[in-house]
Design a protein around this motif. Sequence first.
Motif, PDB file in Angstrom:
ATOM      1  N   ARG A 251       0.855  -1.719  14.293  1.00  0.00           N
ATOM      2  CA  ARG A 251       1.826  -0.611  14.222  1.00  0.00           C
ATOM      3  C   ARG A 251       3.251  -1.154  14.082  1.00  0.00           C
ATOM      4  NH1 ARG A 251       0.736   4.419  15.990  1.00  0.00           N
ATOM      5  NH2 ARG A 251      -0.802   3.602  17.462  1.00  0.00           N
ATOM      6  N   ASP A 252       3.566  -2.216  14.828  1.00  0.00           N
ATOM      7  CA  ASP A 252       4.888  -2.826  14.725  1.00  0.00           C
ATOM      8  C   ASP A 252       5.129  -3.357  13.313  1.00  0.00           C
ATOM      9  OD1 ASP A 252       7.392  -3.937  15.988  1.00  0.00           O
ATOM     10  OD2 ASP A 252       6.448  -5.819  15.370  1.00  0.00           O
ATOM     11  N   LEU A 253       4.142  -4.052  12.755  1.00  0.00           N
ATOM     12  CA  LEU A 253       4.265  -4.548  11.387  1.00  0.00           C
ATOM     13  C   LEU A 253       4.457  -3.385  10.411  1.00  0.00           C
ATOM     14  CD1 LEU A 253       4.102  -6.601   9.059  1.00  0.00           C
ATOM     15  CD2 LEU A 253       1.597  -6.493   9.282  1.00  0.00           C
ATOM     16  N   ALA A 254       3.693  -2.324  10.569  1.00  0.00           N
ATOM     17  CA  ALA A 254       3.797  -1.171   9.662  1.00  0.00           C
ATOM     18  C   ALA A 254       5.164  -0.502   9.779  1.00  0.00           C
ATOM     19  CB  ALA A 254       2.678  -0.176   9.961  1.00  0.00           C
ATOM     20  N   GLU A 255       5.669  -0.369  10.992  1.00  0.00           N
ATOM     21  CA  GLU A 255       6.985   0.258  11.179  1.00  0.00           C
ATOM     22  C   GLU A 255       8.099  -0.598  10.591  1.00  0.00           C
ATOM     23  OE1 GLU A 255       7.059   1.023  15.388  1.00  0.00           O
ATOM     24  OE2 GLU A 255       5.815   2.828  15.169  1.00  0.00           O
ATOM     25  N   ARG A 256       8.003  -1.911  10.757  1.00  0.00           N
ATOM     26  CA  ARG A 256       9.017  -2.800  10.164  1.00  0.00           C
ATOM     27  C   ARG A 256       8.900  -2.799   8.643  1.00  0.00           C
ATOM     28  NH1 ARG A 256       8.809  -8.115  11.728  1.00  0.00           N
ATOM     29  NH2 ARG A 256       6.733  -7.919  12.600  1.00  0.00           N
ATOM     30  N   THR A 257       7.678  -2.712   8.132  1.00  0.00           N
ATOM     31  CA  THR A 257       7.486  -2.609   6.682  1.00  0.00           C
ATOM     32  C   THR A 257       8.128  -1.321   6.169  1.00  0.00           C
ATOM     33  OG1 THR A 257       5.460  -3.926   6.700  1.00  0.00           O
ATOM     34  CG2 THR A 257       5.753  -2.403   4.846  1.00  0.00           C
ATOM     35  N   LYS A 258       7.965  -0.231   6.910  1.00  0.00           N
ATOM     36  CA  LYS A 258       8.545   1.057   6.521  1.00  0.00           C
ATOM     37  C   LYS A 258      10.074   0.965   6.458  1.00  0.00           C
ATOM     38  CE  LYS A 258       7.860   5.588   6.012  1.00  0.00           C
ATOM     39  NZ  LYS A 258       7.282   6.080   4.783  1.00  0.00           N
TER      40      LYS A 258
ATOM     41  N   ASP B 298       3.989   1.339  -5.131  1.00  0.00           N
ATOM     42  CA  ASP B 298       4.417   1.742  -6.471  1.00  0.00           C
ATOM     43  C   ASP B 298       4.039   0.734  -7.546  1.00  0.00           C
ATOM     44  OD1 ASP B 298       5.522   4.136  -5.575  1.00  0.00           O
ATOM     45  OD2 ASP B 298       7.504   3.240  -5.264  1.00  0.00           O
ATOM     46  N   SER B 299       3.975  -0.551  -7.164  1.00  0.00           N
ATOM     47  CA  SER B 299       3.720  -1.574  -8.176  1.00  0.00           C
ATOM     48  C   SER B 299       3.193  -2.850  -7.527  1.00  0.00           C
ATOM     49  CB  SER B 299       5.006  -1.907  -8.939  1.00  0.00           C
ATOM     50  OG  SER B 299       5.931  -2.558  -8.073  1.00  0.00           O
ATOM     51  N   LEU B 300       2.594  -3.683  -8.342  1.00  0.00           N
ATOM     52  CA  LEU B 300       2.135  -4.989  -7.901  1.00  0.00           C
ATOM     53  C   LEU B 300       3.322  -5.854  -7.486  1.00  0.00           C
ATOM     54  CD1 LEU B 300      -0.296  -6.824  -7.502  1.00  0.00           C
ATOM     55  CD2 LEU B 300      -0.121  -7.488  -9.894  1.00  0.00           C
ATOM     56  N   GLU B 301       4.439  -5.725  -8.183  1.00  0.00           N
ATOM     57  CA  GLU B 301       5.645  -6.500  -7.852  1.00  0.00           C
ATOM     58  C   GLU B 301       6.142  -6.159  -6.444  1.00  0.00           C
ATOM     59  OE1 GLU B 301       4.772  -6.481 -11.934  1.00  0.00           O
ATOM     60  OE2 GLU B 301       5.302  -4.713 -10.764  1.00  0.00           O
ATOM     61  N   GLN B 302       6.043  -4.881  -6.081  1.00  0.00           N
ATOM     62  CA  GLN B 302       6.474  -4.468  -4.752  1.00  0.00           C
ATOM     63  C   GLN B 302       5.571  -5.086  -3.680  1.00  0.00           C
ATOM     64  OE1 GLN B 302       6.284  -0.238  -3.837  1.00  0.00           O
ATOM     65  NE2 GLN B 302       8.400  -0.369  -3.110  1.00  0.00           N
ATOM     66  N   ILE B 303       4.270  -5.130  -3.937  1.00  0.00           N
ATOM     67  CA  ILE B 303       3.335  -5.769  -3.004  1.00  0.00           C
ATOM     68  C   ILE B 303       3.675  -7.252  -2.854  1.00  0.00           C
ATOM     69  CG2 ILE B 303       0.928  -6.464  -2.663  1.00  0.00           C
ATOM     70  CD1 ILE B 303       0.142  -3.804  -4.069  1.00  0.00           C
ATOM     71  N   GLU B 304       3.959  -7.912  -3.962  1.00  0.00           N
ATOM     72  CA  GLU B 304       4.304  -9.328  -3.921  1.00  0.00           C
ATOM     73  C   GLU B 304       5.583  -9.559  -3.118  1.00  0.00           C
ATOM     74  OE1 GLU B 304       4.314 -10.345  -8.076  1.00  0.00           O
ATOM     75  OE2 GLU B 304       2.118 -10.404  -8.159  1.00  0.00           O
ATOM     76  N   ARG B 305       6.577  -8.680  -3.276  1.00  0.00           N
ATOM     77  CA  ARG B 305       7.814  -8.797  -2.489  1.00  0.00           C
ATOM     78  C   ARG B 305       7.513  -8.626  -1.002  1.00  0.00           C
ATOM     79  NH1 ARG B 305      10.140  -5.296  -6.175  1.00  0.00           N
ATOM     80  NH2 ARG B 305      10.467  -3.742  -4.561  1.00  0.00           N
ATOM     81  N   TRP B 306       6.651  -7.653  -0.678  1.00  0.00           N
ATOM     82  CA  TRP B 306       6.287  -7.419   0.723  1.00  0.00           C
ATOM     83  C   TRP B 306       5.547  -8.620   1.302  1.00  0.00           C
ATOM     84  CZ3 TRP B 306       1.115  -5.783   2.434  1.00  0.00           C
ATOM     85  CH2 TRP B 306       1.052  -5.546   3.811  1.00  0.00           C
ATOM     86  N   ARG B 307       4.554  -9.116   0.585  1.00  0.00           N
ATOM     87  CA  ARG B 307       3.773 -10.250   1.090  1.00  0.00           C
ATOM     88  C   ARG B 307       4.613 -11.522   1.210  1.00  0.00           C
ATOM     89  NH1 ARG B 307      -1.848  -8.940  -2.116  1.00  0.00           N
ATOM     90  NH2 ARG B 307      -2.670  -7.504  -0.549  1.00  0.00           N
TER      91      ARG B 307
END
Length: 98
Positions: free
Chosen positions: A24-31, A58-67
């Motif tokens: 939940r902490d990870l998800a909230e910080r991701t948000k 929204d995009s694969l690029e966004q996932i890559e930025r998050w990871r």
Amino acid sequence: MPVYTLGIWTVKNGREGEFVDAWRDLAERTKSDFPDETATLLRDRDQPNRFISFGPWDSLEQIERWRGSETFKQGVGTIRAMLENFEAHTMDLAAEIE
């Protein structure tokens, strides 16, 4: 078309509550970093130490930025000590019924 992340988490017995709090902490910080994103965590009724998380992006690029972000690295780094196993997947929508 959205791209989805999916995680299959097998948590060490007895650490399930701690895992949910850390996820939940990870998800909230991701948000905070990606305000439009949502995430869901499911718990297996038959194997209560197995969880599945998923969310659209929204995009694969966004996932890559998050990871690649510190939020992800720190969050998953904290969670890893609680795990027996973790599988990360990137998924495309194949069908949907609303």
